[in-house]
Write a protein that holds these residues in place. Sequence first.
Motif, PDB file in Angstrom:
ATOM      1  N   GLN A  16      31.134 -10.480  30.986  1.00  0.00           N
ATOM      2  CA  GLN A  16      31.570 -10.644  29.323  1.00  0.00           C
ATOM      3  C   GLN A  16      32.071  -9.335  28.665  1.00  0.00           C
ATOM      4  N   THR A  45      27.392 -16.778  34.105  1.00  0.00           N
ATOM      5  CA  THR A  45      27.860 -16.781  32.726  1.00  0.00           C
ATOM      6  C   THR A  45      28.912 -16.323  32.417  1.00  0.00           C
ATOM      7  N   GLN A  47      31.382 -15.202  29.299  1.00  0.00           N
ATOM      8  CA  GLN A  47      31.400 -15.490  27.918  1.00  0.00           C
ATOM      9  C   GLN A  47      32.067 -13.968  27.253  1.00  0.00           C
ATOM     10  N   ARG A  78      31.733 -19.826  28.002  1.00  0.00           N
ATOM     11  CA  ARG A  78      31.574 -20.064  26.576  1.00  0.00           C
ATOM     12  C   ARG A  78      32.243 -19.016  25.820  1.00  0.00           C
ATOM     13  N   TYR A  79      32.599 -19.084  24.504  1.00  0.00           N
ATOM     14  CA  TYR A  79      33.400 -18.216  23.744  1.00  0.00           C
ATOM     15  C   TYR A  79      34.204 -17.363  24.282  1.00  0.00           C
TER      16      TYR A  79
END
Length: 124
Positions: A16, A45, A47, A78-79
């Motif tokens: 991230q 993840t 992001q 995501r994002y």
Amino acid sequence: AYQAFGVGYGSYITIQNCYLQDIKATSTGAIYMGAFTDSNANHITIQNNVFENIGGEMTSYLNHAIYISDHSSYVTVRYNLFEKCGGWSVHAYVHAYNSAIRHVSVYYNIFIFTPGFGAGGIER
């Protein structure tokens, strides 16, 4: 092949707040996961990242921002912002017989001038 992150055997990893720019990810991705016969990339993840000018040559179909491959599961993308990606922004592909990609979620991303090879920014 060049990538910023390679996740073959990792679990519960979050990538991230990164700015990935000018990566020549030929035949893989700026972030690449799975693909080995014994790999088990899971609960990954990705992001709040920016992917810009991935692959360099905009006409190549092998320059992906995120490449999800064999034996990957529970992947969330995501994002993120994808801009000027040569191949697919998010690409999921199984190479081997008896392999699978499971539980992939891609949501709330922005795609700017990411033509992909043929039709769009996401391929599965």
